[in-house]
Structures are given as structure tokens and as C-alpha cells.
Design a protein around this motif. Structure first.
Motif, PDB file in Angstrom:
ATOM      1  N   THR A  86     -24.960  72.516 -47.896  1.00 52.41           N
ATOM      2  CA  THR A  86     -24.855  72.243 -49.321  1.00 52.41           C
ATOM      3  C   THR A  86     -25.213  70.781 -49.545  1.00 52.41           C
ATOM      4  O   THR A  86     -25.281  69.988 -48.595  1.00 52.41           O
ATOM      5  CB  THR A  86     -23.429  72.499 -49.833  1.00 52.41           C
ATOM      6  OG1 THR A  86     -22.541  71.567 -49.196  1.00 52.41           O
ATOM      7  CG2 THR A  86     -22.978  73.928 -49.578  1.00 52.41           C
ATOM      8  N   ALA A  87     -25.406  70.412 -50.797  1.00 52.36           N
ATOM      9  CA  ALA A  87     -25.709  69.026 -51.138  1.00 52.36           C
ATOM     10  C   ALA A  87     -24.575  68.111 -50.681  1.00 52.36           C
ATOM     11  O   ALA A  87     -24.807  67.030 -50.148  1.00 52.36           O
ATOM     12  CB  ALA A  87     -25.942  68.893 -52.636  1.00 52.36           C
ATOM     13  N   ARG A  88     -23.348  68.559 -50.874  1.00 49.86           N
ATOM     14  CA  ARG A  88     -22.204  67.743 -50.472  1.00 49.86           C
ATOM     15  C   ARG A  88     -22.191  67.505 -48.961  1.00 49.86           C
ATOM     16  O   ARG A  88     -21.959  66.392 -48.495  1.00 49.86           O
ATOM     17  CB  ARG A  88     -20.894  68.402 -50.918  1.00 49.86           C
ATOM     18  CG  ARG A  88     -19.692  67.468 -50.741  1.00 49.86           C
ATOM     19  CD  ARG A  88     -18.392  68.142 -51.114  1.00 49.86           C
ATOM     20  NE  ARG A  88     -18.027  68.978 -49.964  1.00 49.86           N
ATOM     21  CZ  ARG A  88     -17.581  70.223 -50.046  1.00 49.86           C
ATOM     22  NH1 ARG A  88     -17.415  70.805 -51.185  1.00 49.86           N
ATOM     23  NH2 ARG A  88     -17.283  70.906 -48.973  1.00 49.86           N
ATOM     24  N   GLU A  89     -22.458  68.553 -48.190  1.00 45.60           N
ATOM     25  CA  GLU A  89     -22.506  68.405 -46.738  1.00 45.60           C
ATOM     26  C   GLU A  89     -23.628  67.470 -46.317  1.00 45.60           C
ATOM     27  O   GLU A  89     -23.455  66.658 -45.409  1.00 45.60           O
ATOM     28  CB  GLU A  89     -22.693  69.763 -46.069  1.00 45.60           C
ATOM     29  CG  GLU A  89     -21.502  70.665 -46.173  1.00 45.60           C
ATOM     30  CD  GLU A  89     -21.781  72.073 -45.693  1.00 45.60           C
ATOM     31  OE1 GLU A  89     -20.837  72.706 -45.196  1.00 45.60           O
ATOM     32  OE2 GLU A  89     -22.927  72.548 -45.817  1.00 45.60           O
ATOM     33  N   LYS A 108     -28.944  54.711 -49.329  1.00 46.07           N
ATOM     34  CA  LYS A 108     -27.943  55.771 -49.439  1.00 46.07           C
ATOM     35  C   LYS A 108     -28.075  56.488 -50.778  1.00 46.07           C
ATOM     36  O   LYS A 108     -27.986  57.714 -50.843  1.00 46.07           O
ATOM     37  CB  LYS A 108     -26.528  55.234 -49.288  1.00 46.07           C
ATOM     38  CG  LYS A 108     -25.505  56.374 -49.418  1.00 46.07           C
ATOM     39  CD  LYS A 108     -24.158  56.024 -48.988  1.00 46.07           C
ATOM     40  CE  LYS A 108     -23.181  57.174 -48.998  1.00 46.07           C
ATOM     41  NZ  LYS A 108     -23.270  58.134 -50.079  1.00 46.07           N
ATOM     42  N   GLY A 109     -28.314  55.732 -51.837  1.00 49.89           N
ATOM     43  CA  GLY A 109     -28.503  56.341 -53.153  1.00 49.89           C
ATOM     44  C   GLY A 109     -29.689  57.289 -53.173  1.00 49.89           C
ATOM     45  O   GLY A 109     -29.623  58.390 -53.725  1.00 49.89           O
ATOM     46  N   ARG A 110     -30.794  56.879 -52.537  1.00 44.10           N
ATOM     47  CA  ARG A 110     -31.977  57.750 -52.471  1.00 44.10           C
ATOM     48  C   ARG A 110     -31.698  58.983 -51.610  1.00 44.10           C
ATOM     49  O   ARG A 110     -32.162  60.082 -51.913  1.00 44.10           O
ATOM     50  CB  ARG A 110     -33.182  56.974 -51.951  1.00 44.10           C
ATOM     51  CG  ARG A 110     -33.761  56.054 -53.011  1.00 44.10           C
ATOM     52  CD  ARG A 110     -35.144  55.565 -52.648  1.00 44.10           C
ATOM     53  NE  ARG A 110     -35.175  54.644 -51.519  1.00 44.10           N
ATOM     54  CZ  ARG A 110     -34.941  53.339 -51.598  1.00 44.10           C
ATOM     55  NH1 ARG A 110     -34.629  52.798 -52.759  1.00 44.10           N
ATOM     56  NH2 ARG A 110     -35.014  52.590 -50.537  1.00 44.10           N
ATOM     57  N   CYS A 111     -30.933  58.801 -50.551  1.00 49.68           N
ATOM     58  CA  CYS A 111     -30.577  59.934 -49.699  1.00 49.68           C
ATOM     59  C   CYS A 111     -29.715  60.928 -50.483  1.00 49.68           C
ATOM     60  O   CYS A 111     -29.939  62.134 -50.423  1.00 49.68           O
ATOM     61  CB  CYS A 111     -29.834  59.440 -48.458  1.00 49.68           C
ATOM     62  SG  CYS A 111     -29.425  60.734 -47.259  1.00 49.68           S
ATOM     63  N   ASP A 112     -28.742  60.420 -51.241  1.00 53.08           N
ATOM     64  CA  ASP A 112     -27.897  61.286 -52.065  1.00 53.08           C
ATOM     65  C   ASP A 112     -28.739  62.065 -53.075  1.00 53.08           C
ATOM     66  O   ASP A 112     -28.524  63.266 -53.280  1.00 53.08           O
ATOM     67  CB  ASP A 112     -26.843  60.469 -52.804  1.00 53.08           C
ATOM     68  CG  ASP A 112     -25.734  59.948 -51.901  1.00 53.08           C
ATOM     69  OD1 ASP A 112     -25.592  60.440 -50.763  1.00 53.08           O
ATOM     70  OD2 ASP A 112     -25.006  59.031 -52.336  1.00 53.08           O
ATOM     71  N   ASP A 169     -29.179  66.158 -53.467  1.00 57.04           N
ATOM     72  CA  ASP A 169     -28.967  66.861 -54.733  1.00 57.04           C
ATOM     73  C   ASP A 169     -30.193  67.677 -55.129  1.00 57.04           C
ATOM     74  O   ASP A 169     -30.065  68.781 -55.655  1.00 57.04           O
ATOM     75  CB  ASP A 169     -28.636  65.866 -55.852  1.00 57.04           C
ATOM     76  CG  ASP A 169     -27.229  65.317 -55.743  1.00 57.04           C
ATOM     77  OD1 ASP A 169     -26.358  65.986 -55.150  1.00 57.04           O
ATOM     78  OD2 ASP A 169     -26.992  64.208 -56.267  1.00 57.04           O
ATOM     79  N   ALA A 170     -31.382  67.134 -54.866  1.00 48.86           N
ATOM     80  CA  ALA A 170     -32.619  67.804 -55.263  1.00 48.86           C
ATOM     81  C   ALA A 170     -32.976  68.978 -54.357  1.00 48.86           C
ATOM     82  O   ALA A 170     -33.645  69.918 -54.786  1.00 48.86           O
ATOM     83  CB  ALA A 170     -33.773  66.804 -55.280  1.00 48.86           C
ATOM     84  N   ASN A 171     -32.528  68.944 -53.103  1.00 47.36           N
ATOM     85  CA  ASN A 171     -32.994  69.935 -52.138  1.00 47.36           C
ATOM     86  C   ASN A 171     -31.933  70.906 -51.641  1.00 47.36           C
ATOM     87  O   ASN A 171     -32.254  71.863 -50.946  1.00 47.36           O
ATOM     88  CB  ASN A 171     -33.626  69.220 -50.944  1.00 47.36           C
ATOM     89  CG  ASN A 171     -34.908  68.547 -51.336  1.00 47.36           C
ATOM     90  OD1 ASN A 171     -35.915  69.208 -51.507  1.00 47.36           O
ATOM     91  ND2 ASN A 171     -34.862  67.239 -51.523  1.00 47.36           N
ATOM     92  N   TYR A 172     -30.682  70.670 -51.990  1.00 42.66           N
ATOM     93  CA  TYR A 172     -29.598  71.561 -51.582  1.00 42.66           C
ATOM     94  C   TYR A 172     -28.735  71.862 -52.795  1.00 42.66           C
ATOM     95  O   TYR A 172     -28.659  71.078 -53.717  1.00 42.66           O
ATOM     96  CB  TYR A 172     -28.743  70.931 -50.475  1.00 42.66           C
ATOM     97  CG  TYR A 172     -29.516  70.653 -49.217  1.00 42.66           C
ATOM     98  CD1 TYR A 172     -29.747  71.660 -48.292  1.00 42.66           C
ATOM     99  CD2 TYR A 172     -30.042  69.393 -48.959  1.00 42.66           C
ATOM    100  CE1 TYR A 172     -30.464  71.419 -47.147  1.00 42.66           C
ATOM    101  CE2 TYR A 172     -30.758  69.143 -47.814  1.00 42.66           C
ATOM    102  CZ  TYR A 172     -30.976  70.152 -46.901  1.00 42.66           C
ATOM    103  OH  TYR A 172     -31.686  69.918 -45.775  1.00 42.66           O
ATOM    104  N   SER A 173     -28.076  72.969 -52.762  1.00 44.18           N
ATOM    105  CA  SER A 173     -27.229  73.367 -53.876  1.00 44.18           C
ATOM    106  C   SER A 173     -25.778  73.378 -53.433  1.00 44.18           C
ATOM    107  O   SER A 173     -25.469  73.752 -52.308  1.00 44.18           O
ATOM    108  CB  SER A 173     -27.620  74.764 -54.346  1.00 44.18           C
ATOM    109  OG  SER A 173     -26.692  75.237 -55.281  1.00 44.18           O
ATOM    110  N   ASP A 174     -24.896  72.964 -54.304  1.00 42.61           N
ATOM    111  CA  ASP A 174     -23.461  73.085 -54.036  1.00 42.61           C
ATOM    112  C   ASP A 174     -22.910  74.388 -54.589  1.00 42.61           C
ATOM    113  O   ASP A 174     -21.847  74.821 -54.227  1.00 42.61           O
ATOM    114  CB  ASP A 174     -22.684  71.918 -54.638  1.00 42.61           C
ATOM    115  CG  ASP A 174     -22.707  70.701 -53.742  1.00 42.61           C
ATOM    116  OD1 ASP A 174     -22.855  70.860 -52.526  1.00 42.61           O
ATOM    117  OD2 ASP A 174     -22.566  69.589 -54.265  1.00 42.61           O
TER     118      ASP A 174
END
Length: 86
Positions: free
Chosen positions: A28-31, A65-69, A73-78
Motif C-alpha cells: 500500500t502507499a502507507r507501507e 523524502k517528500g518526492r518519495c512519499d 501516493d501516485a503508484n500505490y493505493s491505501d
């Protein structure tokens, strides 16, 4: 070094969450943020500590880190759309 790590992470293909992906345990995006982005940030901060006094290094690590976050968000779904609840 910082940019190389970020580029390697961004080179992964974008994945969407589908029922077929659910059984594969897609992240997931969170993971993604907790595992990859936090690890990247900690590695970058460690590298900053080894550099001569460069105040911009910590800001660059935060920016990465901001770009990684955003990537997570753009490539995974929570939401886990289509995934059965466990």
C-alpha cells in the motif's frame, strides 16, 4: 548518492491494486512510505552526517523524502480497492 537511490526507487513500474494483485500481497502507499521512504530518509541523513558542514544536505534529504512519499501516493493505493478484507 542521494539522487541515485531516489532514481532507483522511481524506476519501479507503477502497480495498481486489483484482485489478482491482492493475493500477491502488493504494498500500500502507507507501507511504501514507511518502508522505502523512511529508510531512504534515514540513509540520506546518515550520509549528511558524514559530509563536511553542508546545511543544504538535510533540506535535500527532506525534499527527497517528500518526492518519495508523492511517488508512493501516485503508484500505490491505501484503499485496497477490490481486495477482500483480512
Amino acid at each position: 548518492m542521494i539522487a541515485a537511490v531516489m532514481i532507483a526507487g522511481a524506476a519501479r513500474p507503477a502497480l495498481s491494486v486489483t484482485p489478482a494483485n491482492c493475493s500477491k500481497g502488493e504494498r500500500t502507499a502507507r507501507e511504501c512510505k514507511e518502508r522505502d521512504c523512511r529508510r531512504l530518509f534515514e540513509s540520506n541523513l546518515a550520509a549528511c552526517n558524514e559530509l563536511p558542514a553542508n546545511k543544504a544536505c538535510v533540506d535535500m534529504a527532506k525534499s527527497q523524502k517528500g518526492r518519495c512519499d508523492q511517488y508512493c501516493d501516485a503508484n500505490y493505493s491505501d484503499a485496497g480497492v477490490g481486495c477482500p478484507e483480512k
